[in-house]
Enzyme design. Structure first.
Site, short mmCIF file in Angstrom:
data_model
loop_
_atom_site.label_atom_id
_atom_site.label_comp_id
_atom_site.label_asym_id
_atom_site.label_seq_id
_atom_site.Cartn_x
_atom_site.Cartn_y
_atom_site.Cartn_z
N ASP A 195 2.66 -2.73 -9.36
CA ASP A 195 3.54 -2.99 -8.22
C ASP A 195 4.85 -3.58 -8.73
OD1 ASP A 195 2.93 -3.45 -4.91
OD2 ASP A 195 4.67 -4.47 -5.78
N HIS B 171 -2.32 3.92 -0.28
CA HIS B 171 -2.37 3.19 -1.55
C HIS B 171 -3.32 2.01 -1.43
CE1 HIS B 171 1.01 1.56 0.79
NE2 HIS B 171 0.70 0.38 0.27
P1 5GP Z 1 2.49 -1.92 1.50
O1 5GP Z 1 3.37 -3.05 1.99
O2 5GP Z 1 2.92 -0.60 2.11
O3 5GP Z 1 1.03 -2.17 1.61
O4 5GP Z 1 2.73 -1.84 -0.08
C1 5GP Z 1 3.80 -1.20 -0.68
C2 5GP Z 1 3.95 -1.79 -2.04
O5 5GP Z 1 4.80 -0.96 -2.80
C3 5GP Z 1 4.57 -3.19 -2.06
O6 5GP Z 1 3.67 -4.13 -2.65
C4 5GP Z 1 5.85 -3.01 -2.88
O7 5GP Z 1 6.13 -4.11 -3.72
C5 5GP Z 1 5.55 -1.76 -3.67
N1 5GP Z 1 6.73 -0.99 -4.04
C6 5GP Z 1 7.79 -0.70 -3.25
N2 5GP Z 1 8.68 0.05 -3.93
C7 5GP Z 1 8.16 0.24 -5.17
C8 5GP Z 1 8.62 0.94 -6.33
O8 5GP Z 1 9.69 1.57 -6.35
N3 5GP Z 1 7.84 0.91 -7.43
C9 5GP Z 1 6.64 0.24 -7.44
N4 5GP Z 1 5.94 0.26 -8.59
N5 5GP Z 1 6.17 -0.43 -6.37
C10 5GP Z 1 6.92 -0.43 -5.25
#
Ligand code: 5GP
Ligand code: ZN
Length: 115
Positions: A31, A101
């Protein structure tokens, strides 16, 4: 592949990521904003908007995501100390990326209930 999906772009390699583990169907990468020493995202390479949609369409693939999460825990050495798997789904869970994810979180004591 959805061209406007960040994680599809990570799968195709046009957005860089730090890959931890990969199979034919699944990719695991760190992440960008880690919330614990281990914070890895495990995704199906095929696009589904969330975990439930993935499991409904392809239960075997959902199992492969979970198996890969277990491999990630071993790779990072948190399989014995413990870790948490999280699938944020929808607005109340603050899902921000609409490509299924699994967050693998570990390496510290994780509080319960979550915030
Ligand atoms: P959600 O909030 O949808 O459950 O998780 C999305 C996750 O994607 C977040 O923890 C955020 O930090 C991560 N994330 C967002 N943009 C990127 C990116 O460009 N690269 C990576 N490796 N993680 C990302
Ligand atoms: Zn996608």
């Amino acid at each position: 592949m959805s061209t406007d999906c960040l994680f599809c772009r990570i799968v195709e390699g046009s957005v860089p990521s730090t890959v931890v583990h990969e199979t034919d169907s699944v990719l695991a990468f760190r992440d960008i904003d880690p919330q614990a020493d281990t914070h890895v995202l495990v995704i199906p390479k095929e696009h589904f908007p969330d975990a439930a949609a993935m499991a409904a369409a392809d239960p075997k693939l959902a199992g492969e995501v979970l198996a890969a999460a277990g491999e990630v825990a071993k790779i990072d050495g948190v399989d014995a100390s413990g870790y948490r798997l999280v699938f944020n789904t929808g607005a109340d869970a603050n899902q921000t990326v609409f490509h299924a994810h699994c967050h693998v979180l570990g390496g510290r004591n994780l509080q319960w209930p979550p915030g």
